[in-house]
Structure formats: structure tokens, C-alpha cells
Design a protein around this motif. Structure first.
Motif, PDB file in Angstrom:
ATOM      1  N   LEU A 106       0.813  -1.216   0.000  1.00 36.48           N
ATOM      2  CA  LEU A 106       0.000   0.000   0.000  1.00 36.48           C
ATOM      3  C   LEU A 106       0.849   1.271   0.000  1.00 36.48           C
ATOM      4  O   LEU A 106       0.588   2.194  -0.778  1.00 36.48           O
ATOM      5  CB  LEU A 106      -0.953   0.010   1.207  1.00 36.48           C
ATOM      6  CG  LEU A 106      -1.763   1.286   1.395  1.00 36.48           C
ATOM      7  CD1 LEU A 106      -2.749   1.500   0.252  1.00 36.48           C
ATOM      8  CD2 LEU A 106      -2.479   1.272   2.739  1.00 36.48           C
ATOM      9  N   GLN A 107       1.844   1.326   0.845  1.00 36.17           N
ATOM     10  CA  GLN A 107       2.663   2.547   0.934  1.00 36.17           C
ATOM     11  C   GLN A 107       3.412   2.825  -0.369  1.00 36.17           C
ATOM     12  O   GLN A 107       3.541   3.976  -0.783  1.00 36.17           O
ATOM     13  CB  GLN A 107       3.637   2.476   2.123  1.00 36.17           C
ATOM     14  CG  GLN A 107       2.947   2.458   3.474  1.00 36.17           C
ATOM     15  CD  GLN A 107       1.933   3.588   3.633  1.00 36.17           C
ATOM     16  OE1 GLN A 107       2.197   4.747   3.321  1.00 36.17           O
ATOM     17  NE2 GLN A 107       0.739   3.248   4.113  1.00 36.17           N
ATOM     18  N   LEU A 110       0.863   4.194  -2.862  1.00 32.71           N
ATOM     19  CA  LEU A 110       0.547   5.592  -2.561  1.00 32.71           C
ATOM     20  C   LEU A 110       1.672   6.525  -3.006  1.00 32.71           C
ATOM     21  O   LEU A 110       1.418   7.605  -3.544  1.00 32.71           O
ATOM     22  CB  LEU A 110       0.258   5.763  -1.068  1.00 32.71           C
ATOM     23  CG  LEU A 110      -1.026   5.092  -0.581  1.00 32.71           C
ATOM     24  CD1 LEU A 110      -1.101   5.139   0.940  1.00 32.71           C
ATOM     25  CD2 LEU A 110      -2.250   5.737  -1.208  1.00 32.71           C
ATOM     26  N   SER A 114       0.732   9.119  -5.938  1.00 38.07           N
ATOM     27  CA  SER A 114       0.698  10.550  -5.607  1.00 38.07           C
ATOM     28  C   SER A 114       1.539  11.353  -6.593  1.00 38.07           C
ATOM     29  O   SER A 114       1.241  12.513  -6.866  1.00 38.07           O
ATOM     30  CB  SER A 114       1.146  10.799  -4.161  1.00 38.07           C
ATOM     31  OG  SER A 114       2.487  10.424  -3.980  1.00 38.07           O
ATOM     32  N   PHE A 129      -3.736  13.751   0.026  1.00 35.72           N
ATOM     33  CA  PHE A 129      -3.079  12.454   0.178  1.00 35.72           C
ATOM     34  C   PHE A 129      -3.984  11.504   0.976  1.00 35.72           C
ATOM     35  O   PHE A 129      -4.067  10.318   0.680  1.00 35.72           O
ATOM     36  CB  PHE A 129      -1.723  12.613   0.871  1.00 35.72           C
ATOM     37  CG  PHE A 129      -0.955  11.325   0.957  1.00 35.72           C
ATOM     38  CD1 PHE A 129      -0.214  10.870  -0.125  1.00 35.72           C
ATOM     39  CD2 PHE A 129      -0.985  10.551   2.112  1.00 35.72           C
ATOM     40  CE1 PHE A 129       0.487   9.668  -0.067  1.00 35.72           C
ATOM     41  CE2 PHE A 129      -0.293   9.344   2.180  1.00 35.72           C
ATOM     42  CZ  PHE A 129       0.446   8.913   1.092  1.00 35.72           C
ATOM     43  N   GLU A 130      -4.661  12.034   1.985  1.00 29.58           N
ATOM     44  CA  GLU A 130      -5.558  11.220   2.810  1.00 29.58           C
ATOM     45  C   GLU A 130      -6.706  10.653   1.963  1.00 29.58           C
ATOM     46  O   GLU A 130      -7.089   9.496   2.127  1.00 29.58           O
ATOM     47  CB  GLU A 130      -6.121  12.034   3.981  1.00 29.58           C
ATOM     48  CG  GLU A 130      -5.091  12.389   5.030  1.00 29.58           C
ATOM     49  CD  GLU A 130      -4.143  13.518   4.618  1.00 29.58           C
ATOM     50  OE1 GLU A 130      -4.492  14.329   3.718  1.00 29.58           O
ATOM     51  OE2 GLU A 130      -3.032  13.569   5.178  1.00 29.58           O
ATOM     52  N   GLU A 133      -5.288   7.876  -0.088  1.00 32.29           N
ATOM     53  CA  GLU A 133      -5.066   6.685   0.736  1.00 32.29           C
ATOM     54  C   GLU A 133      -6.381   5.955   1.010  1.00 32.29           C
ATOM     55  O   GLU A 133      -6.457   4.727   0.877  1.00 32.29           O
ATOM     56  CB  GLU A 133      -4.392   7.051   2.057  1.00 32.29           C
ATOM     57  CG  GLU A 133      -4.090   5.839   2.915  1.00 32.29           C
ATOM     58  CD  GLU A 133      -3.291   6.156   4.160  1.00 32.29           C
ATOM     59  OE1 GLU A 133      -2.856   5.199   4.827  1.00 32.29           O
ATOM     60  OE2 GLU A 133      -3.091   7.347   4.478  1.00 32.29           O
ATOM     61  N   ASP A 134      -7.427   6.684   1.361  1.00 30.99           N
ATOM     62  CA  ASP A 134      -8.729   6.060   1.618  1.00 30.99           C
ATOM     63  C   ASP A 134      -9.245   5.358   0.368  1.00 30.99           C
ATOM     64  O   ASP A 134      -9.762   4.240   0.424  1.00 30.99           O
ATOM     65  CB  ASP A 134      -9.746   7.105   2.081  1.00 30.99           C
ATOM     66  CG  ASP A 134      -9.472   7.608   3.486  1.00 30.99           C
ATOM     67  OD1 ASP A 134      -8.661   6.993   4.215  1.00 30.99           O
ATOM     68  OD2 ASP A 134     -10.061   8.654   3.857  1.00 30.99           O
ATOM     69  N   ARG A 137      -7.039   2.178  -0.398  1.00 34.58           N
ATOM     70  CA  ARG A 137      -7.342   1.140   0.595  1.00 34.58           C
ATOM     71  C   ARG A 137      -8.658   0.427   0.273  1.00 34.58           C
ATOM     72  O   ARG A 137      -8.739  -0.796   0.283  1.00 34.58           O
ATOM     73  CB  ARG A 137      -7.476   1.763   1.980  1.00 34.58           C
ATOM     74  CG  ARG A 137      -6.320   1.601   2.852  1.00 34.58           C
ATOM     75  CD  ARG A 137      -6.640   2.178   4.239  1.00 34.58           C
ATOM     76  NE  ARG A 137      -5.468   2.748   4.811  1.00 34.58           N
ATOM     77  CZ  ARG A 137      -4.489   2.029   5.366  1.00 34.58           C
ATOM     78  NH1 ARG A 137      -4.592   0.727   5.410  1.00 34.58           N
ATOM     79  NH2 ARG A 137      -3.435   2.613   5.844  1.00 34.58           N
TER      80      ARG A 137
END
Length: 173
Positions: A106-107, A110, A114, A129-130, A133-134, A137
Motif C-alpha cells: 500500500l505505501q 501511494l 501521488s 493524500f488522505e 489513501e482512503d 485502501r
């Protein structure tokens, strides 16, 4: 043989696919590029002008045509391809195809996404960014059912493109 690479957007399907095709001496194809050729426009324009449902229908049609062809190929799917319509079943039913899931942390996804958000119509609207990420996920959770039906599941974590290509080559022997 058709070697078909699946995985979430940003998992490295294109770069791994090109390198793998070169290593084993077969043609490389990117499903999104093939759709663009068929439609005469790029993917963001297809999404903007005709919507995702239209795009997914075309995606299935183009995939079906590629699978009908007898030529050996390394094919990179779009991140959502195996999750829509009968695409996964078409691939699984094709006895000349092997489906490989490039499972990416995941990281790492992202980080990559991004940097390329504006070129990806599915995430270009996300403002932070949040939010990215949501979104990722949620998608990974929803899509893991489809991705995990691949014949080969290969973690890309900590591996260079060359290491991933070599791992795929070994598993195909």
C-alpha cells in the motif's frame, strides 16, 4: 502463451511487462493503449466524454479480441480489468493464458500514485493524500478477491523491476 499481468494501478504492470516481453522475446501490449487505438483517443478523454461504464465495456471487447489471437504476448491489464464484467473468467478460460498478480504494498502504491495522480482519470479528482489513501485502501480491499484468483501471485515489495521479471521467468519454467 499469453502472460497477463494484473494488479492495482501503480503496481508496475507496464514497466515489468515491457521488460519481461523483451527478456523472453515476445510482443508487449498494454490493454489501455489498445483501447486508445480502437477508440482513437486517450483514456482520460474516453472517461471524460463517454464515462467509466462505456470504457469498461470497450475494455472487455478489446481484451476478448486479444485473447482470441494466437500470438504469444505479455499483456498488462488495467487495474480494474479483472474486476469488471466477465473479464476474469475470459482470462481463466483461455488455456493459453497465465494470469499473474503483481502484489504491491500500500505505501509503495501511494508513493507512486501521488506522483502520477493527474495522469490517472480514476484518481485525478482526489484532493489530498488522505483522500488518495482512503480510495486506494477501499479499492484494494474490494479488488483483492479478483486479484487473488491469479495463477501466480508475486509480491513486488523491495524488488527491482529486474528482480520481478526474473521471478516471473522462474515461475513460468
Amino acid at each position: 502463451m499469453k502472460i497477463i499481468l494484473s494488479g492495482y494501478m501503480g503496481s508496475g504492470k507496464t514497466v515489468v511487462g515491457k521488460s519481461l516481453a523483451e527478456k523472453i522475446g515476445v510482443k508487449y501490449m498494454d490493454l489501455d493503449e489498445e483501447i486508445s487505438k480502437w477508440e482513437g483517443k486517450n483514456i482520460p478523454d474516453i472517461f471524460k466524454e463517454s464515462g467509466e461504464i462505456y470504457f469498461r465495456r470497450k475494455e472487455g471487447e478489446v481484451l476478448q479480441e486479444i485473447l482470441k489471437n494466437d500470438n504469444s504476448v505479455v499483456l498488462s491489464l488495467g487495474g480494474g480489468t479483472p474486476c469488471y464484467g466477465k473479464n476474469l473468467q475470459l482470462i481463466k478460460d483461455d488455456e493459453d493464458s497465465v494470469l499473474i498478480y503483481l502484489k504491491t504494498d500500500l505505501q509503495e502504491l501511494l508513493r507512486r500514485l501521488s506522483e502520477e495522480k493527474d495522469q490517472r482519470p480514476v484518481i485525478s479528482h482526489l484532493g489530498s493524500f488522505e483522500a488518495l489513501e482512503d480510495f486506494v485502501r477501499k479499492h484494494l480491499y474490494e479488488r483483492s478477491f479478483y486479484y487473488n484468483q491469479s495463477e501466480i501471485i508475486l509480491s513486488t515489495e523491495g524488488k527491482s523491476v529486474e528482480e520481478v521479471v526474473n521471478a516471473i521467468s522462474e515461475k513460468l519454467k
